[in-house]
Design a protein around this motif. Structure first.
Motif, PDB file in Angstrom:
ATOM      1  N   VAL A 168       6.198   1.312   1.929  1.00  0.00           N
ATOM      2  CA  VAL A 168       5.783   0.557   3.128  1.00  0.00           C
ATOM      3  C   VAL A 168       4.399   0.148   3.099  1.00  0.00           C
ATOM      4  N   VAL A 169       4.018  -1.165   3.231  1.00  0.00           N
ATOM      5  CA  VAL A 169       2.607  -1.618   3.268  1.00  0.00           C
ATOM      6  C   VAL A 169       2.161  -1.991   4.519  1.00  0.00           C
ATOM      7  N   ASP A 170       1.225  -1.348   5.074  1.00  0.00           N
ATOM      8  CA  ASP A 170       0.647  -1.607   6.458  1.00  0.00           C
ATOM      9  C   ASP A 170      -0.290  -2.800   6.314  1.00  0.00           C
ATOM     10  N   LEU A 171       0.026  -3.882   6.513  1.00  0.00           N
ATOM     11  CA  LEU A 171      -1.045  -5.079   6.182  1.00  0.00           C
ATOM     12  C   LEU A 171      -1.405  -5.581   7.807  1.00  0.00           C
ATOM     13  N   ASP A 172      -1.473  -4.865   8.555  1.00  0.00           N
ATOM     14  CA  ASP A 172      -1.971  -5.220  10.085  1.00  0.00           C
ATOM     15  C   ASP A 172      -3.194  -4.135  10.201  1.00  0.00           C
ATOM     16  N   PRO A 173      -4.305  -4.982  10.683  1.00  0.00           N
ATOM     17  CA  PRO A 173      -5.583  -4.002  11.095  1.00  0.00           C
ATOM     18  C   PRO A 173      -5.120  -3.294  12.460  1.00  0.00           C
ATOM     19  N   GLN A 174      -3.948  -3.520  13.041  1.00  0.00           N
ATOM     20  CA  GLN A 174      -3.779  -2.678  14.381  1.00  0.00           C
ATOM     21  C   GLN A 174      -3.071  -1.342  13.727  1.00  0.00           C
ATOM     22  N   ILE A 188      -5.244   0.495   2.252  1.00  0.00           N
ATOM     23  CA  ILE A 188      -4.941  -0.883   1.630  1.00  0.00           C
ATOM     24  C   ILE A 188      -6.201  -1.694   1.534  1.00  0.00           C
ATOM     25  N   ASN A 189      -7.044  -1.775   2.737  1.00  0.00           N
ATOM     26  CA  ASN A 189      -8.404  -2.324   2.792  1.00  0.00           C
ATOM     27  C   ASN A 189      -8.918  -2.199   1.445  1.00  0.00           C
ATOM     28  N   ASP A 190      -9.484  -0.906   1.084  1.00  0.00           N
ATOM     29  CA  ASP A 190     -10.345  -0.741   0.238  1.00  0.00           C
ATOM     30  C   ASP A 190      -9.338  -1.109  -1.231  1.00  0.00           C
ATOM     31  N   GLU A 250      -3.558   4.079  -6.579  1.00  0.00           N
ATOM     32  CA  GLU A 250      -3.208   5.545  -6.225  1.00  0.00           C
ATOM     33  C   GLU A 250      -3.875   6.169  -5.281  1.00  0.00           C
ATOM     34  N   ALA A 251      -5.393   5.881  -5.127  1.00  0.00           N
ATOM     35  CA  ALA A 251      -6.207   6.548  -4.148  1.00  0.00           C
ATOM     36  C   ALA A 251      -5.810   6.517  -2.918  1.00  0.00           C
ATOM     37  N   ALA A 252      -5.245   5.273  -2.322  1.00  0.00           N
ATOM     38  CA  ALA A 252      -4.779   4.886  -1.011  1.00  0.00           C
ATOM     39  C   ALA A 252      -3.517   5.316  -0.882  1.00  0.00           C
ATOM     40  N   LEU A 253      -2.527   5.262  -1.740  1.00  0.00           N
ATOM     41  CA  LEU A 253      -1.210   5.445  -1.754  1.00  0.00           C
ATOM     42  C   LEU A 253      -0.607   6.924  -0.994  1.00  0.00           C
ATOM     43  N   LEU A 254      -0.042   6.958  -0.104  1.00  0.00           N
ATOM     44  CA  LEU A 254       0.618   8.291   0.353  1.00  0.00           C
ATOM     45  C   LEU A 254       2.154   8.328  -0.047  1.00  0.00           C
ATOM     46  N   LYS A 255       2.223   9.342  -1.137  1.00  0.00           N
ATOM     47  CA  LYS A 255       3.423   9.128  -1.709  1.00  0.00           C
ATOM     48  C   LYS A 255       4.822   9.509  -1.062  1.00  0.00           C
ATOM     49  N   THR A 256       4.617  10.201   0.218  1.00  0.00           N
ATOM     50  CA  THR A 256       5.584  10.445   0.996  1.00  0.00           C
ATOM     51  C   THR A 256       5.203  10.717   2.629  1.00  0.00           C
ATOM     52  N   THR A 257       5.748  10.168   3.608  1.00  0.00           N
ATOM     53  CA  THR A 257       5.787  10.548   4.906  1.00  0.00           C
ATOM     54  C   THR A 257       6.755  11.259   5.380  1.00  0.00           C
ATOM     55  N   SER A 258       6.797  11.506   6.738  1.00  0.00           N
ATOM     56  CA  SER A 258       7.910  12.504   7.020  1.00  0.00           C
ATOM     57  C   SER A 258       9.237  11.873   7.183  1.00  0.00           C
ATOM     58  N   ALA A 259       9.221  10.478   6.971  1.00  0.00           N
ATOM     59  CA  ALA A 259      10.531   9.928   6.985  1.00  0.00           C
ATOM     60  C   ALA A 259      10.878   9.708   5.519  1.00  0.00           C
ATOM     61  N   LEU A 302       3.627   4.890   1.584  1.00  0.00           N
ATOM     62  CA  LEU A 302       2.963   4.367   2.594  1.00  0.00           C
ATOM     63  C   LEU A 302       1.407   3.825   1.916  1.00  0.00           C
ATOM     64  N   PHE A 303       1.263   2.417   1.979  1.00  0.00           N
ATOM     65  CA  PHE A 303      -0.034   2.039   2.044  1.00  0.00           C
ATOM     66  C   PHE A 303      -0.566   1.984   3.201  1.00  0.00           C
ATOM     67  N   PRO A 304      -1.416   2.921   4.063  1.00  0.00           N
ATOM     68  CA  PRO A 304      -1.874   2.999   5.391  1.00  0.00           C
ATOM     69  C   PRO A 304      -3.030   1.774   5.603  1.00  0.00           C
ATOM     70  N   ALA A 305      -3.163   1.578   6.717  1.00  0.00           N
ATOM     71  CA  ALA A 305      -4.171   0.632   6.928  1.00  0.00           C
ATOM     72  C   ALA A 305      -4.798   1.085   8.442  1.00  0.00           C
ATOM     73  N   ASN A 306      -6.014   0.488   8.649  1.00  0.00           N
ATOM     74  CA  ASN A 306      -6.670   0.581  10.038  1.00  0.00           C
ATOM     75  C   ASN A 306      -7.539  -0.698  10.308  1.00  0.00           C
ATOM     76  N   SER A 307      -8.354  -0.411  11.377  1.00  0.00           N
ATOM     77  CA  SER A 307      -8.961  -1.510  11.816  1.00  0.00           C
ATOM     78  C   SER A 307      -9.847  -2.269  10.792  1.00  0.00           C
ATOM     79  N   GLN A 308     -10.432  -1.587   9.946  1.00  0.00           N
ATOM     80  CA  GLN A 308     -11.247  -2.224   8.977  1.00  0.00           C
ATOM     81  C   GLN A 308     -10.719  -3.143   8.186  1.00  0.00           C
ATOM     82  N   LEU A 309      -9.373  -3.292   8.074  1.00  0.00           N
ATOM     83  CA  LEU A 309      -8.631  -4.517   7.640  1.00  0.00           C
ATOM     84  C   LEU A 309      -9.092  -5.967   8.113  1.00  0.00           C
ATOM     85  N   THR A 310      -9.390  -5.919   9.126  1.00  0.00           N
ATOM     86  CA  THR A 310     -10.022  -7.049   9.744  1.00  0.00           C
ATOM     87  C   THR A 310     -11.194  -7.646   9.050  1.00  0.00           C
TER      88      THR A 310
END
Ligand code: ATP
Ligand code: MG
Length: 267
Positions: free
Chosen positions: A36-42, A60-62, A71-80, A84-92
């Motif tokens: 899953v790629v989170d491409l939303d600053p939310q 994913i911003n970086d 590879e530095a941002a990729l979380l290889k597994t989540t609880s599910a 995941l490529f995570p995102a946060n508000s810096q993506l704006t």
């Protein structure tokens, strides 16, 4: 070779993120390898996957700004069980900076290209707008999955999305297809539902998923536990619906019903 599916609709709150993470989790349950790629600053897909968006070293911003390797941002597994490529508000901010870069619209495509062999499905959770991030998603994607609520204004929004897709198809991604349209927060008692469904059937035919996602409070609760519905309450109507939808998504790949019809045919 993995399929890249952008989950998009410029209308807010229609169930993009919910569909993205719950389809991902359901596909994992069905033995698929999913990113899953989170491409939303939310950062809703990040939080909904149980990842704290404010304590991340890299996102994913970086990666989009080429400040770190994927590879530095990729979380290889989540609880599910999906990556995941995570995102946060810096993506704006990243989006603004991205616009100044050459070939900015193809950055995500380049990031995902070498990862395609590792996953069966890569879902991109798009923000509720047709901005540079959504453009990146649609350039990288093989197809677009469109969640929508059966409301009065929904069809209008949908035709705007189709026009955008047609433009992207003409200039940047010739093979971009509609993966499917999924009716979310579905309430068969609503008077509009029948009418909107008829119109969707006329426009999209087989690309309208038979599975509908019911309005289900357990679905809305799950993100606060950082879990997909399948792990929050696996017997709830919402969990069963997303599992059924995941089966429909898999079946569509093998049947090859994703048609070659140009996107403009739906506009
Ligand atoms: P945004 O445009 O802000 O990114 P979105 O399209 O990603 O929104 P979601 O965040 O998935 O939409 O859903 C909007 C809200 O509706 C959330 O609070 C979510 O928990 C809730 N929701 C989504 N699907 C359902 C459902 N089937 N039943 C009940 N609540 C739902
Ligand atoms: Mg969202």
């Amino acid at each position: 070779m993995g399929k890249i599916i952008a989950v998009a609709n410029q209308k807010g709150g229609v169930g993009k993120t919910t569909s993205c993470i719950n389809l991902a989790a359901s596909l994992v349950r069905l033995k698929q390898r999913v990113l899953v790629v989170d491409l939303d600053p939310q950062g809703n897909a990040t939080m909904g996957s149980g990842v704290n968006k404010s304590t991340l070293n890299a996102t994913i911003n970086d990666v989009l700004l080429e400040a770190v390797k994927p590879e530095a941002a990729l979380l290889k597994t989540t609880s599910a069980g999906y990556a995941l490529f995570p995102a946060n508000s810096q993506l704006t901010m990243a989006e603004v900076q991205l616009l100044a870069r050459p070939a900015y619209e193809s950055k995500l495509k380049k990031i995902l290209a070498p990862l395609k062999t590792r996953y069966d499905f890569i879902f991109i959770d798009c923000p509720p707008s047709l901005n540079a991030l959504t453009l990146n998603a649609m350039v990288a994607a093989n197809s677009v999955l469109i969640p929508m609520q059966c409301e009065y204004y929904a069809l209008e929004g949908l035709s705007a999305l189709m026009v955008t897709m047609t433009q992207i198809q003409a200039k940047l991604n010739k093979t971009l297809a509609v993966e499917g349209v999924v009716r979310t927060m579905y309430d068969p008692r609503s008077l509009l539902v029948k009418d909107v469904t008829q119109q969707l059937q006329a426009h999209f035919g087989k690309l309208l998923y038979k599975t509908t996602i019911p309005r289900n409070i357990r679905i809305a609760e799950a993100p606060s536990f950082g879990l997909p519905i399948l792990l929050h309450d696996g017997r709830s109507p919402g969990a069963l619906a997303y599992l059924k939808l995941a089966k429909e998504v898999i079946k569509a790949q093998s049947v090859g019903q994703r048609r070659k019809r140009p996107v403009s045919a739906y506009a």
